[in-house]
Motif scaffolding. Sequence first.
Motif, PDB file in Angstrom:
ATOM      1  N   PHE A  64       0.853  -1.188   0.000  1.00 15.35           N
ATOM      2  CA  PHE A  64       0.000   0.000   0.000  1.00 15.35           C
ATOM      3  C   PHE A  64       0.888   1.237   0.000  1.00 15.35           C
ATOM      4  N   GLY A  65       0.518   2.244  -0.796  1.00 18.25           N
ATOM      5  CA  GLY A  65       1.246   3.506  -0.815  1.00 18.25           C
ATOM      6  C   GLY A  65       0.295   4.680  -0.798  1.00 18.25           C
ATOM      7  N   LEU A  66       0.712   5.760  -0.133  1.00 17.34           N
ATOM      8  CA  LEU A  66      -0.105   6.974  -0.041  1.00 17.34           C
ATOM      9  C   LEU A  66       0.807   8.189  -0.064  1.00 17.34           C
ATOM     10  N   ALA A  67       0.406   9.219  -0.810  1.00 16.15           N
ATOM     11  CA  ALA A  67       1.198  10.440  -0.891  1.00 16.15           C
ATOM     12  C   ALA A  67       0.310  11.671  -0.804  1.00 16.15           C
ATOM     13  N   ILE A  68       0.848  12.698  -0.171  1.00 18.77           N
ATOM     14  CA  ILE A  68       0.267  14.036  -0.187  1.00 18.77           C
ATOM     15  C   ILE A  68       1.355  14.967  -0.712  1.00 18.77           C
ATOM     16  N   VAL A  69       1.041  15.669  -1.807  1.00 18.85           N
ATOM     17  CA  VAL A  69       2.039  16.470  -2.519  1.00 18.85           C
ATOM     18  C   VAL A  69       1.515  17.891  -2.685  1.00 18.85           C
ATOM     19  N   ASP A  70       2.320  18.876  -2.294  1.00 15.43           N
ATOM     20  CA  ASP A  70       1.939  20.290  -2.438  1.00 15.43           C
ATOM     21  C   ASP A  70       2.966  20.993  -3.307  1.00 15.43           C
ATOM     22  N   LEU A  71       2.575  21.294  -4.554  1.00 15.06           N
ATOM     23  CA  LEU A  71       3.433  22.014  -5.492  1.00 15.06           C
ATOM     24  C   LEU A  71       2.976  23.460  -5.690  1.00 15.06           C
ATOM     25  N   LYS A  72       2.123  23.935  -4.803  1.00 15.02           N
ATOM     26  CA  LYS A  72       1.597  25.301  -4.791  1.00 15.02           C
ATOM     27  C   LYS A  72       0.629  25.570  -5.951  1.00 15.02           C
ATOM     28  N   LEU A  73       1.060  25.448  -7.197  1.00 13.47           N
ATOM     29  CA  LEU A  73       0.127  25.623  -8.306  1.00 13.47           C
ATOM     30  C   LEU A  73      -0.932  24.534  -8.322  1.00 13.47           C
ATOM     31  N   VAL A  74      -0.540  23.367  -7.860  1.00 10.25           N
ATOM     32  CA  VAL A  74      -1.469  22.237  -7.789  1.00 10.25           C
ATOM     33  C   VAL A  74      -1.029  21.336  -6.638  1.00 10.25           C
ATOM     34  N   SER A  75      -1.996  20.696  -6.019  1.00 15.55           N
ATOM     35  CA  SER A  75      -1.667  19.680  -5.021  1.00 15.55           C
ATOM     36  C   SER A  75      -2.270  18.361  -5.462  1.00 15.55           C
ATOM     37  N   ASN A  76      -1.699  17.284  -4.937  1.00 13.11           N
ATOM     38  CA  ASN A  76      -2.045  15.950  -5.393  1.00 13.11           C
ATOM     39  C   ASN A  76      -2.122  15.025  -4.184  1.00 13.11           C
ATOM     40  N   GLY A  77      -3.165  14.241  -4.102  1.00  9.60           N
ATOM     41  CA  GLY A  77      -3.258  13.174  -3.115  1.00  9.60           C
ATOM     42  C   GLY A  77      -3.576  11.882  -3.827  1.00  9.60           C
ATOM     43  N   PHE A  78      -2.814  10.855  -3.539  1.00  7.23           N
ATOM     44  CA  PHE A  78      -3.123   9.568  -4.159  1.00  7.23           C
ATOM     45  C   PHE A  78      -2.826   8.438  -3.186  1.00  7.23           C
ATOM     46  N   PHE A  79      -3.474   7.312  -3.425  1.00  6.17           N
ATOM     47  CA  PHE A  79      -3.176   6.097  -2.686  1.00  6.17           C
ATOM     48  C   PHE A  79      -3.484   4.905  -3.582  1.00  6.17           C
ATOM     49  N   TYR A  80      -2.818   3.796  -3.304  1.00  8.06           N
ATOM     50  CA  TYR A  80      -3.034   2.600  -4.109  1.00  8.06           C
ATOM     51  C   TYR A  80      -2.745   1.365  -3.263  1.00  8.06           C
ATOM     52  N   LEU A  81      -3.264   0.246  -3.713  1.00 12.16           N
ATOM     53  CA  LEU A  81      -2.978  -1.046  -3.103  1.00 12.16           C
ATOM     54  C   LEU A  81      -2.750  -2.052  -4.218  1.00 12.16           C
ATOM     55  N   TYR A  82      -1.620  -2.746  -4.137  1.00 11.68           N
ATOM     56  CA  TYR A  82      -1.353  -3.820  -5.088  1.00 11.68           C
ATOM     57  C   TYR A  82      -1.459  -5.154  -4.364  1.00 11.68           C
ATOM     58  N   ASP A  83      -2.296  -6.046  -4.892  1.00 13.28           N
ATOM     59  CA  ASP A  83      -2.513  -7.367  -4.326  1.00 13.28           C
ATOM     60  C   ASP A  83      -1.734  -8.384  -5.167  1.00 13.28           C
ATOM     61  N   PHE A  84      -0.751  -9.043  -4.544  1.00 16.27           N
ATOM     62  CA  PHE A  84       0.107  -9.958  -5.298  1.00 16.27           C
ATOM     63  C   PHE A  84      -0.634 -11.217  -5.733  1.00 16.27           C
ATOM     64  N   ALA A  85      -1.599 -11.652  -4.948  1.00 14.34           N
ATOM     65  CA  ALA A  85      -2.329 -12.876  -5.312  1.00 14.34           C
ATOM     66  C   ALA A  85      -3.187 -12.679  -6.551  1.00 14.34           C
ATOM     67  N   SER A  86      -3.913 -11.571  -6.599  1.00 20.35           N
ATOM     68  CA  SER A  86      -4.815 -11.328  -7.729  1.00 20.35           C
ATOM     69  C   SER A  86      -4.151 -10.583  -8.881  1.00 20.35           C
ATOM     70  N   GLY A  87      -3.006  -9.927  -8.594  1.00 24.73           N
ATOM     71  CA  GLY A  87      -2.360  -9.101  -9.612  1.00 24.73           C
ATOM     72  C   GLY A  87      -3.094  -7.804  -9.882  1.00 24.73           C
ATOM     73  N   GLU A  88      -3.962  -7.410  -8.973  1.00 27.10           N
ATOM     74  CA  GLU A  88      -4.794  -6.221  -9.177  1.00 27.10           C
ATOM     75  C   GLU A  88      -4.159  -4.996  -8.533  1.00 27.10           C
TER      76      GLU A  88
END
Length: 335
Positions: A64-88
Amino acid sequence: MTIKQLIDIRGRVQTGVFSCPVETINYLDYDLRTMMDRPRSRLARKWRFNQFQFVSVMSEHWVFGLAIVDLKLVSNGFFYLYDFASGEMLEQTFMQPLGWGTVIEPRPEDGVASFRSKQVNLRIIPGPEGRSVSVTAGEAIRAMFSLHDDRDPLRLACPAGYNGWVFTRKSAGLPVTGEIRWGDRIWRCDDHTRGTVDWSCGFMRRETAWNWACLAGQLDDGTSVGLNLATGVNESGMTENALWLNGRCIKLDLSRFEFARYDQSAPWRVTTSDGRVDLHFVPSGVRKERLNALVLASNFRQYAGTFEGFVVDDDGKKIPIAGLRGLMEDHFARW
């Protein structure tokens, strides 16, 4: 002992590897100048300063990964989960103009980071020797976990380009508790789950490219292992390369990445010039994005996969790494 402020009274940044905490990144006090040595305004200093925080959690069966990014002109929040069994690869990405709803307090040890919009609420909250992370996205996604025993991070500040600098605080191999709910599925941390924290900021080079690797896990003998390696950033007389064994940070020398950029299935190799790391990485899933908005650009590939090889401890003993999960990244950014 604590360093109260990173910028001194003359507007100069303190650089080096810090053995003690840095309380405040007082970036507005920095004597930022143009390439022709003209002093920049306070407003320019505010808008040129970038910040981000990334947290990952690694289990035998998922990453699992999560990021909060502030570049002033734009900000970005993302998160993801990779499941090794399903490959999803499950992922969510959100952007806000002008950093609306985004806060990253410039305090590496105890500053809160948050990203909020109508669709999502992300929070990273420091506590005693760790960080708590929460995710709420619609009705279907809930995550809450805590990273523990963050007692010996790597802290450093390096010059960047002609007139900039970067500060980073990193930890890897931290025990994690909690769970992630995505729809009707649940992924829970167990005694072997380990995590990483990356808190970074600065007046970065206008165009930056880097490779990065991290892993976190527990060996069969109970040893907690964490690793952070990078090339392309933070290399002005020092590196951000470090190995953690049972929570203790061991500084490493220069790293080298060998990979096929345009073949997503090809294995990677990463080594360090001091001979203390020699690892192969087999990618399983990838999160990627391409953005070219003239002023801002990003070509980003972050792979979830498996490490094999060895690391070397302070006594010269080779420690086999077999089947530990982690991340590899290839990234170009214009900011």
